[in-house]
Motif scaffolding. Sequence first.
Motif, PDB file in Angstrom:
ATOM      1  N   ALA A 224     -54.022  25.039  -8.063  1.00  0.00           N
ATOM      2  CA  ALA A 224     -53.152  26.219  -8.204  1.00  0.00           C
ATOM      3  C   ALA A 224     -52.715  26.431  -9.648  1.00  0.00           C
ATOM      4  O   ALA A 224     -52.491  27.571 -10.063  1.00  0.00           O
ATOM      5  N   ALA A 225     -52.624  25.339 -10.418  1.00  0.00           N
ATOM      6  CA  ALA A 225     -52.177  25.445 -11.810  1.00  0.00           C
ATOM      7  C   ALA A 225     -53.310  25.228 -12.797  1.00  0.00           C
ATOM      8  O   ALA A 225     -53.068  25.173 -14.005  1.00  0.00           O
ATOM      9  N   ALA A 226     -54.533  25.124 -12.314  1.00  0.00           N
ATOM     10  CA  ALA A 226     -55.667  24.833 -13.193  1.00  0.00           C
ATOM     11  C   ALA A 226     -55.855  25.921 -14.236  1.00  0.00           C
ATOM     12  O   ALA A 226     -55.794  27.109 -13.927  1.00  0.00           O
ATOM     13  N   ASP A 227     -56.090  25.495 -15.462  1.00  0.00           N
ATOM     14  CA  ASP A 227     -56.291  26.414 -16.571  1.00  0.00           C
ATOM     15  C   ASP A 227     -57.795  26.556 -16.819  1.00  0.00           C
ATOM     16  O   ASP A 227     -58.374  25.819 -17.610  1.00  0.00           O
ATOM     17  N   LEU A 228     -58.414  27.479 -16.118  1.00  0.00           N
ATOM     18  CA  LEU A 228     -59.848  27.732 -16.241  1.00  0.00           C
ATOM     19  C   LEU A 228     -60.069  29.132 -16.795  1.00  0.00           C
ATOM     20  O   LEU A 228     -59.237  30.021 -16.588  1.00  0.00           O
TER      21      LEU A 228
END
Length: 158
Positions: free
Chosen positions: A79-83
């Motif tokens: 949910a917080a992944a920086d992709l």
Amino acid sequence: MTATVNSQASRAMTIPPASPADAAAHFAARLALYTDVSDVAAALADGTVDFTLVDTRGDAAWQQAHIDGAVHIPSAELAAADLDPSRPVVVHCWGPGCDGAAKAALALALRGFRVKEMVGGIEYWIREGFPVRTPGGVRADRPDPLTAPTDPAVGCAC
């Protein structure tokens, strides 16, 4: 599309095949959602990596063995992944007996990412003889003769 039953047909054809148009739509959709370990390995080997490979397993599993070039984002952190949202994502988890990759793909798709699941997960990556990084270094086992060609000169040709 409605299926009819032909009781006179072989067991394989009791339900007749879909129309060519229905089959084409189905398989095109399937290929838009899935990729296989061989295609991912080929992209990593030849440098045509036009996607982000995400390993969604937990920390202990990642430490046990992972694919060089993969990004480790455990499912709980997606949910917080920086992709990069402009780059397609290929997700994998343990293997075909695990829905972790499908759940991760759904979570990323709901965030607006274009995503595919790597069929077979790391299990089939290893079974097909592709290298993994372990605490002892990079290792590649011999391909499992029941899942992949064992002669490097003979490929699947698919």
